[in-house]
Design a protein around this motif. Sequence first.
Motif, short mmCIF file in Angstrom:
data_model
loop_
_atom_site.label_atom_id
_atom_site.label_comp_id
_atom_site.label_asym_id
_atom_site.label_seq_id
_atom_site.Cartn_x
_atom_site.Cartn_y
_atom_site.Cartn_z
N ALA A 184 -42.49 -12.76 -1.41
CA ALA A 184 -43.02 -12.27 -0.13
C ALA A 184 -41.98 -12.40 0.97
O ALA A 184 -41.93 -11.57 1.89
CB ALA A 184 -44.30 -13.02 0.23
N ALA A 185 -41.14 -13.44 0.90
CA ALA A 185 -40.07 -13.59 1.89
C ALA A 185 -39.10 -12.42 1.81
O ALA A 185 -38.51 -12.02 2.83
CB ALA A 185 -39.34 -14.91 1.67
N VAL A 186 -38.92 -11.85 0.61
CA VAL A 186 -38.07 -10.67 0.46
C VAL A 186 -38.72 -9.47 1.14
O VAL A 186 -38.06 -8.71 1.87
CB VAL A 186 -37.81 -10.38 -1.03
CG1 VAL A 186 -37.10 -9.04 -1.21
CG2 VAL A 186 -37.00 -11.51 -1.66
N THR A 187 -40.02 -9.28 0.93
CA THR A 187 -40.71 -8.12 1.53
C THR A 187 -40.95 -8.30 3.02
O THR A 187 -41.18 -7.32 3.74
CB THR A 187 -42.07 -7.87 0.84
OG1 THR A 187 -42.96 -8.97 1.08
CG2 THR A 187 -41.89 -7.69 -0.66
N MET A 188 -40.90 -9.55 3.52
CA MET A 188 -41.15 -9.84 4.93
C MET A 188 -39.85 -10.14 5.68
O MET A 188 -39.84 -10.88 6.66
CB MET A 188 -42.14 -11.00 5.06
CG MET A 188 -43.53 -10.68 4.51
SD MET A 188 -44.64 -12.11 4.39
CE MET A 188 -44.82 -12.57 6.11
N ASP A 189 -38.73 -9.58 5.16
CA ASP A 189 -37.43 -9.68 5.85
C ASP A 189 -36.97 -11.11 6.06
O ASP A 189 -36.43 -11.46 7.12
CB ASP A 189 -37.45 -8.93 7.18
CG ASP A 189 -37.37 -7.42 7.00
OD1 ASP A 189 -36.90 -6.98 5.93
OD2 ASP A 189 -37.79 -6.69 7.91
N GLY A 190 -37.16 -11.97 5.06
CA GLY A 190 -36.60 -13.31 5.10
C GLY A 190 -37.53 -14.38 5.64
O GLY A 190 -37.14 -15.55 5.73
N VAL A 191 -38.76 -14.02 6.00
CA VAL A 191 -39.73 -14.99 6.52
C VAL A 191 -40.71 -15.36 5.41
O VAL A 191 -41.37 -14.49 4.84
CB VAL A 191 -40.49 -14.41 7.73
CG1 VAL A 191 -41.56 -15.40 8.20
CG2 VAL A 191 -39.53 -14.10 8.86
N LYS A 192 -40.80 -16.64 5.09
CA LYS A 192 -41.66 -17.11 4.01
C LYS A 192 -43.00 -17.59 4.58
O LYS A 192 -43.03 -18.49 5.42
CB LYS A 192 -40.99 -18.25 3.25
CG LYS A 192 -41.81 -18.79 2.08
CD LYS A 192 -41.12 -20.00 1.45
CE LYS A 192 -41.94 -20.59 0.30
NZ LYS A 192 -41.33 -21.82 -0.25
N PRO A 193 -44.11 -17.01 4.12
CA PRO A 193 -45.41 -17.44 4.62
C PRO A 193 -45.84 -18.78 4.03
O PRO A 193 -45.40 -19.16 2.94
CB PRO A 193 -46.35 -16.32 4.18
CG PRO A 193 -45.71 -15.78 2.93
CD PRO A 193 -44.22 -15.91 3.14
N ILE A 194 -46.68 -19.49 4.75
CA ILE A 194 -47.31 -20.70 4.24
C ILE A 194 -48.72 -20.30 3.81
O ILE A 194 -49.50 -19.81 4.63
CB ILE A 194 -47.34 -21.81 5.29
CG1 ILE A 194 -45.90 -22.21 5.65
CG2 ILE A 194 -48.12 -23.03 4.79
CD1 ILE A 194 -45.80 -23.23 6.75
N PRO A 195 -49.06 -20.49 2.54
CA PRO A 195 -50.32 -19.93 2.02
C PRO A 195 -51.55 -20.66 2.53
O PRO A 195 -51.55 -21.89 2.68
CB PRO A 195 -50.17 -20.10 0.51
CG PRO A 195 -49.28 -21.30 0.36
CD PRO A 195 -48.33 -21.25 1.52
N GLN A 196 -52.61 -19.89 2.79
CA GLN A 196 -53.88 -20.47 3.18
C GLN A 196 -55.00 -19.58 2.65
O GLN A 196 -55.08 -18.40 2.99
CB GLN A 196 -53.98 -20.58 4.71
CG GLN A 196 -55.25 -21.24 5.19
CD GLN A 196 -55.17 -21.61 6.66
OE1 GLN A 196 -54.39 -22.46 7.05
NE2 GLN A 196 -55.97 -20.94 7.48
N LEU A 197 -55.85 -20.15 1.82
CA LEU A 197 -56.92 -19.38 1.20
C LEU A 197 -58.10 -19.13 2.13
O LEU A 197 -58.78 -18.12 2.01
CB LEU A 197 -57.41 -20.10 -0.06
CG LEU A 197 -56.61 -19.82 -1.33
CD1 LEU A 197 -56.78 -20.95 -2.33
CD2 LEU A 197 -57.03 -18.50 -1.95
N VAL A 198 -58.37 -20.05 3.04
CA VAL A 198 -59.54 -19.93 3.91
C VAL A 198 -59.16 -19.23 5.21
O VAL A 198 -58.25 -19.67 5.92
CB VAL A 198 -60.17 -21.31 4.19
CG1 VAL A 198 -61.30 -21.19 5.20
CG2 VAL A 198 -60.69 -21.92 2.89
#
Length: 659
Positions: free
Chosen positions: A503-517
Amino acid sequence: MMGVREKFRRLRRWIAGSNSQTEAEILHRMVGVTVLTLLTLVFFVIKFGALQKNEIEARATQHAHATKRAKTIVGRRGDIYDRTGNKILATTSLEPAVVLRGVPAYFDRKSAAYQLAVPLDMDPERLQKSFQTTSENILIKERLTEQEVSAVEKLGISGISIEHHYHRFYPLENLLGSVLGYLSVVTSEEVAPVIEVLDLNSEPELAKWIPLVDSLRAITGYDATPKKVTRKYQPDSYLARKGIELSYDDVLRGRSKRLGQVSDSRGRLFPLGSAEDVLLTAGDSILLSVDVDIQMVLDEQIEAHVKAQDARGGMGVILDAKTGDILAMSSYPFLDPNNFKAACGATSGQVDDGSNACRNKVVEFPFEPGSIAKMITAMIGFDVGAFEPGTRLPGVGSPCFVGRNKVRDTHGLKKGEEYTVSSAFRHSSNCAFAELGGRIGGKRFLQGLIRLGVGAKTGIDLPGERIGRAITSRTRMTEIDAKAAGYGYGYYTSIINMALLTAAVTMDGVKPIPQLVIGKRSHDSDNLEIIPRPKPQRVISKRAARQVKQLMVDAIMWEPEKGRAYHPARPKLYSAAGKTGTARINLGGNYTQKAYNTSFVGFAPAEEPEIVVALTLIDPQKNKLAAQAVGPVFRAVVDRVLPIRGIEAVELEEAHAQR
């Protein structure tokens, strides 16, 4: 002077209104009877008033005695929904249960056991044994049928009663089971008394516990300050054990409220309170980011291919390529929270070899990634400027040596060809990426792994996340370490972390922190309260991310002169990008030649990514290469999920031309 007698006679004649002696006598008797009747009536009124007062006082005394006992009610647990808010993943309902409360002195345990055994379809000997315990609160059977309730009530056994308990139910059974988790009754250890040290000088009302402390001291020989005995949990209460149920237990769990109780003529206890009292104790409901329709596609494909490949297990996750939202998360074998004992009774504490249904492999199964980690090597190398996509790698070929280990490429170069970084990625050359790892160097490689979050927890809102051998605990990385890491060995990660890095590749180098809720909603409101999400973190430059993205597109869509067969992971209806990975499994420090993890990370469509997909089949027996084992899973998922997301299919030739 007129005498008294004469005056009385005149008075009677005046009252009678006549001088007749006879009439006066009759009237006199009538007055006497009337007066007597009135006096009798007054007497009875006074008597009845006294009796009524005594009755009121007696009833008040009985009521005060009946309400001396109090009951703690716990509100209904909140529901769990998918992202639409329409699909219920977990809910709570009231179900009848038969219980033993109080154990009357004249309670005949054997007789009660045999009377109850027949209508409840239970073993009388086992039931009698449970009655022999010292507990005065025994849950006999839950979720009774109407016939069972009627039969127990007809028996009328003193001390045995019907109560309505909250029951947790998962309507979609094993869908998202390992993500949701489950609830179970507290164990005997959890109910066991806890002895707390007290300062009786500051709390003199607790001095009543001194006799108990003295008894304990006499038995154990342990000399200590006075203590109070409490319970950690109430008998028959339920505790959240795993998954979202555990992570958000404080949100979902109903609040407790202590109410007085009254009893009817049959000794049945009823709480004093209104419906509002119960509603105020209800827990909040929560919404997950998961889409049930997408989850069903992922589950179906993973299960089908695990069985087709005769693998031990499988795992996968689908993210929104623009936001990093978790759209689906699958761990096979599946867990049905309604029947968790079958999977978790004896295996939950064991190390997962891939076949443990009680573990959510997406966050609890760290592994050496193998060739999917060539994406990580490229991310670090491009970011630090160690090489570019067109950098030539002269003299690199298979086999090669990394330290004393001989390394081979599965897909070798033709004679006279020379690798570039781009072609090495496309051919998944181990030797070329060992060379690239060496060019990055141990220090920069270790710093890059730490910056990307490899070997660290992702911060996902699920319990039990495991990272294996942590990169962050290492102080240095040698040149040989860097070469091994270059083609995906020597460190561990999880499939959720690989999905986030993609996802960091598709978001131009920004890695998300996952949250299910996504958010929560109280029982008395239609408004969704959004739960704040951690801010994404930049892990590589935008330029490096776009260079890696192009490598991944070429790996799936490349067709030089139309002479190359379609990649097994290439969808039929959409363009895509990705990287396969086949990694030998390390068993006790030795790499086996027979057991492999086969993985794939990718995204689609290639031009404007909509979804990120990360997949692993654990130890497949039919195909040992990831392209053949897990590539078709990616292809099927993309072709079925993108229409759900509203992405229109395109002809492959058109998609290739747009790239």
